[in-house]
Design an enzyme around this catalytic site. Sequence first.
Site, short mmCIF file in Angstrom:
data_model
loop_
_atom_site.label_atom_id
_atom_site.label_comp_id
_atom_site.label_asym_id
_atom_site.label_seq_id
_atom_site.Cartn_x
_atom_site.Cartn_y
_atom_site.Cartn_z
N ASP A 9 6.91 5.21 7.29
CA ASP A 9 6.08 4.60 8.95
C ASP A 9 5.13 2.95 8.59
OD1 ASP A 9 3.03 4.31 7.41
OD2 ASP A 9 4.03 6.39 6.67
N SER A 10 5.05 2.50 9.83
CA SER A 10 5.02 0.81 9.67
C SER A 10 5.19 0.48 8.52
CB SER A 10 3.00 0.82 9.07
OG SER A 10 2.35 -0.19 9.08
#
Length: 323
Positions: A167-168
Amino acid sequence: MFSYNMDAAKPEVALDLSPFIILYKDGRVERLLGNEIVPPSLDPKSNVLSKDVVYSKEAELSCRLYLPTGVAPGQKLPILIYIHGGGFCVESAFSPIYHNYVNALVAEAEVIAVSVDYRRVPEHPLPIPYDDSWNALKWVASHANGDGPEAWLNNHADLRRVYLAGDSAGGNIAHHMAMRFGQEKLIGVNVAGIVLIHPYFWGKEPIGNEVNELKRVLKGISATWHLACPTTSGCDDPLINPTTDPKLASLGCSKVFVAVAEKDLLRDRGLLYSETLKKRGGGGVIEIMEAKGEDHVFHLFNPTCYNAVAMLKKIASFVSSQN
């Protein structure tokens, strides 16, 4: 009479990227979040067992392995290599939010997971986090013949079905691991797909909702990138803007899942990435899921909400599918 000036004792700030990190002129780095860690365990909620294993003796780096307790002897499961987010500079594979999330994902998808802990910026600027994550993938590949250093992987990992997820900033890293795999390959391993959750991609010129954002917010995202990669050519560097990468079609997998959130400033970059990948014929099957009314990495902080549960189930289906 002696007068002490309290302000004079305060260290001077070189760069303030709150709420993530503050750099001081004396070289000190203060991380404002993601500092808490939890030990591996048998999680009573998910019934998933975890343990920490060294994957790089040279760099003294570990990963956290996760195994469903109900797996039968000799049963082979897909392997999910998860790379945490945090702007390349905060959080770890051992943070409570990541430990809890990977536990839930392993239980839902019935996979083995390797949660990678990589060295963080600014002490270890890019490409070090990329290289650490690649070394973790190479460590996993060392189990291809069933004689690697870790019994869980020897006994249960199906290295023909390896998924890279994050994620991210971890989504950014997962993308680049797939790009590197497409060019270098690893014997005995097949990267079947990637899962990018709210990936940290950016660009020099604002697009979509970025146009309406405050300049200081846009500058903050750009500053975070330049902190992570001091040698970068800028925000159109293919490392942060993969749509500028002429080699994008050589992505080394056949399936791509991209999750975006409606209120996330990075939303339009994730959509542009998916559209560009489709146009160039890379990545094979590309799935997109948008969470309405949600912000960046909402699923980590509110894992039981409707949209978080729906995304968890969708990702689990994606990585456990035989297609």
